[in-house]
Scaffold this active site. Structure first.
Site, PDB file in Angstrom:
ATOM      1  N   ASP A  19       0.839  -1.202   0.000  1.00 24.35           N
ATOM      2  CA  ASP A  19       0.000   0.000   0.000  1.00 24.35           C
ATOM      3  C   ASP A  19       0.873   1.251   0.000  1.00 24.35           C
ATOM      4  O   ASP A  19       1.693   1.455   0.901  1.00 24.35           O
ATOM      5  CB  ASP A  19      -0.874  -0.021   1.267  1.00 24.35           C
ATOM      6  CG  ASP A  19      -1.835   1.148   1.336  1.00 24.35           C
ATOM      7  OD1 ASP A  19      -3.011   0.954   1.000  1.00 24.35           O
ATOM      8  OD2 ASP A  19      -1.407   2.258   1.718  1.00 24.35           O
TER       9      ASP A  19
ATOM     10  N   TYR B   3       2.987   9.925  -0.333  1.00 18.61           N
ATOM     11  CA  TYR B   3       4.069   9.374   0.505  1.00 18.61           C
ATOM     12  C   TYR B   3       5.448   9.646  -0.115  1.00 18.61           C
ATOM     13  O   TYR B   3       6.477   9.435   0.527  1.00 18.61           O
ATOM     14  CB  TYR B   3       3.934   7.854   0.690  1.00 18.61           C
ATOM     15  CG  TYR B   3       2.676   7.358   1.351  1.00 18.61           C
ATOM     16  CD1 TYR B   3       1.796   8.218   1.987  1.00 18.61           C
ATOM     17  CD2 TYR B   3       2.367   5.997   1.346  1.00 18.61           C
ATOM     18  CE1 TYR B   3       0.636   7.740   2.584  1.00 18.61           C
ATOM     19  CE2 TYR B   3       1.206   5.508   1.946  1.00 18.61           C
ATOM     20  CZ  TYR B   3       0.348   6.390   2.548  1.00 18.61           C
ATOM     21  OH  TYR B   3      -0.796   5.903   3.128  1.00 18.61           O
TER      22      TYR B   3
ATOM     23  N   LYS C  94      -2.965   6.045  -4.015  1.00 11.86           N
ATOM     24  CA  LYS C  94      -4.034   6.986  -3.647  1.00 11.86           C
ATOM     25  C   LYS C  94      -3.906   8.325  -4.359  1.00 11.86           C
ATOM     26  O   LYS C  94      -2.786   8.808  -4.575  1.00 11.86           O
ATOM     27  CB  LYS C  94      -4.017   7.221  -2.133  1.00 11.86           C
ATOM     28  CG  LYS C  94      -3.991   5.927  -1.344  1.00 11.86           C
ATOM     29  CD  LYS C  94      -4.033   6.079   0.143  1.00 11.86           C
ATOM     30  CE  LYS C  94      -3.698   4.754   0.801  1.00 11.86           C
ATOM     31  NZ  LYS C  94      -2.259   4.530   1.009  1.00 11.86           N
TER      32      LYS C  94
ATOM     33  N   HIS D 297      -7.559   9.797  -1.342  1.00  3.53           N
ATOM     34  CA  HIS D 297      -6.792   9.725  -0.089  1.00  3.53           C
ATOM     35  C   HIS D 297      -7.548  10.306   1.112  1.00  3.53           C
ATOM     36  O   HIS D 297      -7.408   9.824   2.231  1.00  3.53           O
ATOM     37  CB  HIS D 297      -5.441  10.438  -0.260  1.00  3.53           C
ATOM     38  CG  HIS D 297      -4.378   9.921   0.644  1.00  3.53           C
ATOM     39  ND1 HIS D 297      -3.072   9.804   0.279  1.00  3.53           N
ATOM     40  CD2 HIS D 297      -4.417   9.472   1.911  1.00  3.53           C
ATOM     41  CE1 HIS D 297      -2.359   9.316   1.280  1.00  3.53           C
ATOM     42  NE2 HIS D 297      -3.171   9.098   2.289  1.00  3.53           N
TER      43      HIS D 297
END
Ligand code: A2P
Length: 270
Positions: free
Chosen positions: A45, A50, A75, A108
């Site tokens: 994931d 990120y 996301k 997200h």
């Protein structure tokens, strides 16, 4: 259905434990994801936000499993709302990951992180329509949301065609969000639990330690098992191999009585 998987309402299956990569910097992501794959994780994931997609993708590629044997989630950044904007961000993600399709793509959050609670209903609907298009084109196997509350999901149900397949939320002992859980269950939406260890804070809790001792497991294993017992899909994150291994070895059952005790605990992060 394979007991190691959950099944979405479109019959696509997702491995019951995923390797979370939130807060793993790009330069550590390659080694962490490689360790996870080496130790049997087949569900990774990540998210554009990120800033580690490139190395997550490279680790998956170099590990050289057939693409269909790895389940990849990413996301749409929380601040990106709108149809065209979503298509563009999706392209960036699959370019970063160097894949042809995603297994799961999530909005997200219902609002940008610096404007938590802002009403972005129209933007979410437009983003969702773009995700429906990508899904119908076969570029994503399943679509979902993250950090959505009931009202945010309801807006998609009222205005769009496809019911989200997943909602990824912060979920751990003490933060069960019963109403949201029941709503997701009613609509056949798989709940994914991020921060199943309360970002580590529950690991030092005395009640958790005592119960973990009783089952001869570590606090982390107890907390991850708890998510599964509640029919949620845990996404533990670690950069240490022995922990990565441990977090997947949760083949035990928590008794009904102990589940009751855990379900009564307060949120340690409040
Ligand atoms: P590290 O990455 O240094 O191993 P969450 O999944 O709830 O976000 O929690 C992640 C935090 O818990 C990280 O700080 C991670 O540290 C730590 N952690 C993950 N797995 C374990 C484990 N099995 N034992 C102890 N700490 C763990």
């Amino acid at each position: 259905m394979n007991n190691a998987n959950f099944k979405f309402h479109n019959d696509v299956e997702i491995p019951k434990i995923g390797f979370g990569t939130w807060q793993i910097p790009n330069d550590e992501a390659y080694d962490s994801v490689t360790m996870a794959l080496k130790n049997g994780y087949t569900h990774i994931d990540t998210a554009l936000a990120y800033q580690n997609e490139k190395n997550v993708g490279k680790a998956i590629k170099d590990f050289d499993l057939p693409r269909e044997e790895v389940f990849i989630t990413s996301k749409l950044p929380a601040q990106i709302k709108g149809f065209e904007e979503t298509l563009k961000a999706f392209d960036e993600t699959i370019t970063n990951l160097d894949v042809d399709y995603l297994d799961l793509y999530l909005i997200h959050a219902p609002w940008p992180w610096d404007e938590i609670g802002k009403d972005c209903t129209e933007g979410n609907i437009q983003s969702w329509k773009a995700m429906e298009q990508l899904y119908n084109e076969g570029k994503i196997k399943a679509i979902g949301v993250s950090n959505f509350e009931i009202k945010d999901i309801q807006a998609l149900l009222d205005n769009c065609d496809i019911v989200p397949m997943a909602n990824q939320i912060p979920f751990y002992v003490g933060r069960d969000q019963e109403d949201l859980l029941a709503f997701c269950k009613e609509h056949n939406i798989v709940v994914e639990a991020y921060s199943p260890l309360a970002t580590g804070e529950l690991l030092k809790n005395d009640d958790i330690k005592a119960l973990a001792d009783k089952y001869d497991v570590t606090p982390a294993q107890l907390l991850i098992r708890y998510c599964l017992e509640r029919d949620t899909l845990p996404l533990p994150k670690s950069t240490h191999e022995e922990r990565i291994v441990q977090n997947k070895e949760v083949d035990f059952e928590i008794s009904e009585e102990d589940m009751k005790q855990l379900m009564q605990m307060d949120d340690v992060r409040k």
